[in-house]
Design a protein around this motif. Structure first.
Motif, PDB file in Angstrom:
ATOM      1  N   THR A  89       0.851  -1.183   0.000  1.00  0.00           N
ATOM      2  CA  THR A  89       0.000   0.000   0.000  1.00  0.00           C
ATOM      3  C   THR A  89       0.889   1.236   0.000  1.00  0.00           C
ATOM      4  OG1 THR A  89      -1.653  -1.198   1.283  1.00  0.00           O
ATOM      5  CG2 THR A  89      -1.879   1.178   1.176  1.00  0.00           C
ATOM      6  N   VAL A  90       0.666   2.122  -0.964  1.00  0.00           N
ATOM      7  CA  VAL A  90       1.456   3.343  -1.092  1.00  0.00           C
ATOM      8  C   VAL A  90       0.503   4.528  -1.091  1.00  0.00           C
ATOM      9  CG1 VAL A  90       3.070   4.630  -2.539  1.00  0.00           C
ATOM     10  CG2 VAL A  90       3.214   2.139  -2.447  1.00  0.00           C
ATOM     11  N   PHE A  91       0.731   5.478  -0.164  1.00  0.00           N
ATOM     12  CA  PHE A  91      -0.030   6.722  -0.127  1.00  0.00           C
ATOM     13  C   PHE A  91       0.924   7.847  -0.481  1.00  0.00           C
ATOM     14  CE2 PHE A  91      -2.598   3.999   2.521  1.00  0.00           C
ATOM     15  CZ  PHE A  91      -3.878   4.324   2.126  1.00  0.00           C
ATOM     16  N   PHE A  92       0.420   8.842  -1.195  1.00  0.00           N
ATOM     17  CA  PHE A  92       1.284   9.922  -1.671  1.00  0.00           C
ATOM     18  C   PHE A  92       0.574  11.256  -1.546  1.00  0.00           C
ATOM     19  CE2 PHE A  92       2.930  12.577  -5.182  1.00  0.00           C
ATOM     20  CZ  PHE A  92       4.247  12.653  -4.784  1.00  0.00           C
ATOM     21  N   THR A  93       1.352  12.276  -1.142  1.00  0.00           N
ATOM     22  CA  THR A  93       0.869  13.653  -1.105  1.00  0.00           C
ATOM     23  C   THR A  93       1.886  14.516  -1.846  1.00  0.00           C
ATOM     24  OG1 THR A  93      -0.234  13.351   1.012  1.00  0.00           O
ATOM     25  CG2 THR A  93       0.307  15.604   0.390  1.00  0.00           C
ATOM     26  N   GLY A  94       1.418  15.292  -2.811  1.00  0.00           N
ATOM     27  CA  GLY A  94       2.303  16.185  -3.561  1.00  0.00           C
ATOM     28  C   GLY A  94       2.008  16.132  -5.040  1.00  0.00           C
ATOM     29  N   LYS A  95       2.852  16.787  -5.843  1.00  0.00           N
ATOM     30  CA  LYS A  95       2.692  16.769  -7.291  1.00  0.00           C
ATOM     31  C   LYS A  95       3.097  15.406  -7.831  1.00  0.00           C
ATOM     32  CE  LYS A  95       3.312  21.630  -8.402  1.00  0.00           C
ATOM     33  NZ  LYS A  95       4.126  22.609  -9.111  1.00  0.00           N
ATOM     34  N   GLN A  96       2.414  14.970  -8.864  1.00  0.00           N
ATOM     35  CA  GLN A  96       2.670  13.662  -9.450  1.00  0.00           C
ATOM     36  C   GLN A  96       4.107  13.554  -9.953  1.00  0.00           C
ATOM     37  OE1 GLN A  96       0.377  12.752 -12.973  1.00  0.00           O
ATOM     38  NE2 GLN A  96       0.493  10.582 -12.551  1.00  0.00           N
ATOM     39  N   PHE A  97       4.765  12.443  -9.613  1.00  0.00           N
ATOM     40  CA  PHE A  97       6.104  12.163 -10.108  1.00  0.00           C
ATOM     41  C   PHE A  97       6.016  11.574 -11.506  1.00  0.00           C
ATOM     42  CE2 PHE A  97       7.612  11.349  -5.519  1.00  0.00           C
ATOM     43  CZ  PHE A  97       8.020  12.650  -5.376  1.00  0.00           C
ATOM     44  N   ASP A  98       7.160  11.529 -12.191  1.00  0.00           N
ATOM     45  CA  ASP A  98       7.262  10.835 -13.466  1.00  0.00           C
ATOM     46  C   ASP A  98       8.633  10.155 -13.520  1.00  0.00           C
ATOM     47  OD1 ASP A  98       9.098  12.818 -14.116  1.00  0.00           O
ATOM     48  OD2 ASP A  98       7.756  13.866 -15.475  1.00  0.00           O
ATOM     49  N   GLN A  99       9.008   9.637 -14.680  1.00  0.00           N
ATOM     50  CA  GLN A  99      10.255   8.893 -14.806  1.00  0.00           C
ATOM     51  C   GLN A  99      11.491   9.762 -14.555  1.00  0.00           C
ATOM     52  OE1 GLN A  99      10.666   5.252 -15.882  1.00  0.00           O
ATOM     53  NE2 GLN A  99       8.850   5.571 -14.625  1.00  0.00           N
ATOM     54  N   SER A 100      11.427  11.048 -14.852  1.00  0.00           N
ATOM     55  CA  SER A 100      12.583  11.905 -14.576  1.00  0.00           C
ATOM     56  C   SER A 100      12.809  12.043 -13.069  1.00  0.00           C
ATOM     57  CB  SER A 100      12.428  13.283 -15.228  1.00  0.00           C
ATOM     58  OG  SER A 100      11.326  13.964 -14.685  1.00  0.00           O
ATOM     59  N   ASP A 101      11.743  12.030 -12.293  1.00  0.00           N
ATOM     60  CA  ASP A 101      11.876  12.065 -10.837  1.00  0.00           C
ATOM     61  C   ASP A 101      12.492  10.762 -10.326  1.00  0.00           C
ATOM     62  OD1 ASP A 101      10.590  14.654 -10.378  1.00  0.00           O
ATOM     63  OD2 ASP A 101       8.772  13.639 -11.052  1.00  0.00           O
ATOM     64  N   LEU A 102      12.147   9.648 -10.974  1.00  0.00           N
ATOM     65  CA  LEU A 102      12.746   8.362 -10.612  1.00  0.00           C
ATOM     66  C   LEU A 102      14.250   8.391 -10.855  1.00  0.00           C
ATOM     67  CD1 LEU A 102      12.568   5.396  -9.725  1.00  0.00           C
ATOM     68  CD2 LEU A 102      12.053   4.815 -12.102  1.00  0.00           C
ATOM     69  N   ASP A 103      14.684   8.981 -11.956  1.00  0.00           N
ATOM     70  CA  ASP A 103      16.116   9.093 -12.240  1.00  0.00           C
ATOM     71  C   ASP A 103      16.842   9.834 -11.121  1.00  0.00           C
ATOM     72  OD1 ASP A 103      15.735   7.797 -14.666  1.00  0.00           O
ATOM     73  OD2 ASP A 103      15.670   9.657 -15.823  1.00  0.00           O
ATOM     74  N   VAL A 104      16.253  10.926 -10.657  1.00  0.00           N
ATOM     75  CA  VAL A 104      16.862  11.713  -9.577  1.00  0.00           C
ATOM     76  C   VAL A 104      16.908  10.887  -8.293  1.00  0.00           C
ATOM     77  CG1 VAL A 104      16.596  13.763  -8.108  1.00  0.00           C
ATOM     78  CG2 VAL A 104      16.192  13.916 -10.573  1.00  0.00           C
ATOM     79  N   TYR A 105      15.812  10.208  -7.969  1.00  0.00           N
ATOM     80  CA  TYR A 105      15.745   9.377  -6.759  1.00  0.00           C
ATOM     81  C   TYR A 105      16.815   8.282  -6.793  1.00  0.00           C
ATOM     82  CZ  TYR A 105      13.919   6.037  -3.368  1.00  0.00           C
ATOM     83  OH  TYR A 105      13.788   5.164  -2.329  1.00  0.00           O
ATOM     84  N   LEU A 106      16.935   7.607  -7.936  1.00  0.00           N
ATOM     85  CA  LEU A 106      17.919   6.527  -8.054  1.00  0.00           C
ATOM     86  C   LEU A 106      19.350   7.055  -7.924  1.00  0.00           C
ATOM     87  CD1 LEU A 106      16.343   4.401 -10.924  1.00  0.00           C
ATOM     88  CD2 LEU A 106      16.353   3.910  -8.475  1.00  0.00           C
ATOM     89  N   GLU A 107      19.613   8.224  -8.483  1.00  0.00           N
ATOM     90  CA  GLU A 107      20.952   8.798  -8.371  1.00  0.00           C
ATOM     91  C   GLU A 107      21.258   9.198  -6.928  1.00  0.00           C
ATOM     92  OE1 GLU A 107      24.697   9.486  -9.388  1.00  0.00           O
ATOM     93  OE2 GLU A 107      23.185   8.544 -10.651  1.00  0.00           O
ATOM     94  N   LEU A 108      20.265   9.727  -6.207  1.00  0.00           N
ATOM     95  CA  LEU A 108      20.480  10.063  -4.795  1.00  0.00           C
ATOM     96  C   LEU A 108      20.779   8.809  -3.972  1.00  0.00           C
ATOM     97  CD1 LEU A 108      17.714  12.755  -4.279  1.00  0.00           C
ATOM     98  CD2 LEU A 108      20.187  13.113  -4.244  1.00  0.00           C
ATOM     99  N   LEU A 109      20.053   7.728  -4.236  1.00  0.00           N
ATOM    100  CA  LEU A 109      20.349   6.467  -3.548  1.00  0.00           C
ATOM    101  C   LEU A 109      21.756   5.988  -3.880  1.00  0.00           C
ATOM    102  CD1 LEU A 109      17.054   4.379  -3.805  1.00  0.00           C
ATOM    103  CD2 LEU A 109      18.037   5.448  -1.784  1.00  0.00           C
ATOM    104  N   ASN A 110      22.151   6.121  -5.139  1.00  0.00           N
ATOM    105  CA  ASN A 110      23.478   5.695  -5.561  1.00  0.00           C
ATOM    106  C   ASN A 110      24.566   6.505  -4.843  1.00  0.00           C
ATOM    107  OD1 ASN A 110      25.140   4.027  -7.354  1.00  0.00           O
ATOM    108  ND2 ASN A 110      25.703   5.980  -8.278  1.00  0.00           N
ATOM    109  N   MET A 111      24.336   7.804  -4.690  1.00  0.00           N
ATOM    110  CA  MET A 111      25.313   8.644  -3.999  1.00  0.00           C
ATOM    111  C   MET A 111      25.392   8.301  -2.507  1.00  0.00           C
ATOM    112  SD  MET A 111      24.361  12.211  -5.937  1.00  0.00           S
ATOM    113  CE  MET A 111      25.074  13.254  -4.704  1.00  0.00           C
ATOM    114  N   ALA A 112      24.297   7.815  -1.929  1.00  0.00           N
ATOM    115  CA  ALA A 112      24.251   7.526  -0.491  1.00  0.00           C
ATOM    116  C   ALA A 112      24.717   6.118  -0.144  1.00  0.00           C
ATOM    117  CB  ALA A 112      22.823   7.720   0.020  1.00  0.00           C
TER     118      ALA A 112
END
Length: 126
Positions: A89-112
């Motif tokens: 179950t996933v709940f979300f509040t905010g503007k809709q993400f897209d694939q470009s947001d996924l790229d940023v998220y994955l890069e942040l995880l990679n840096m961490a």
């Protein structure tokens, strides 16, 4: 807890993270008797340099949908349930993400990944 506004501006995101860390560090444990004496460090699993990884829940939900530019409406969600596989179950509040947001998220995880979670302060490189 104060209401947090979501932003895609990196400076605002970093400021919000720093503020939240400050608030968390100043809070006292509600039950210090049962609190662990020293936290156990948690670290992300390692993956190859040319690859990216994320929690399974990210890929098995519609949190980062593949939208073409004509479909993107920048919909705003308020505690809306996002489509996902059974048992998740996933709940979300905010503007809709897209694939470009996924790229940023994955890069942040990679840096961490080389650091234990919660141990690194955010640094800005110009």
């Amino acid at each position: 807890m104060p209401e947090m506004k979501l932003s895609r501006d990196p400076a605002q995101v970093i400021a919000a993270i720093a503020e939240r860390r400050k608030n968390i560090s100043t809070q006292k444990s509600p039950n210090p008797i049962n609190a662990p004496s020293s936290p156990v460090p948690v670290q992300l699993d390692f993956w190859e340099d040319g690859k990216r990884a994320a929690p399974n829940a990210i890929f098995r939900s519609a949190l980062f949908p593949a939208l073409n530019p004509k479909q993107k409406e920048n919909r705003k969600f308020i505690e809306e349930k996002i489509f996902s596989v059974a048992g998740l179950t996933v709940f979300f509040t905010g503007k809709q993400f897209d694939q470009s947001d996924l790229d940023v998220y994955l890069e942040l995880l990679n840096m961490a990944r080389p650091y234990p979670l919660g141990s690194v302060d955010v640094l800005i490189k110009n």
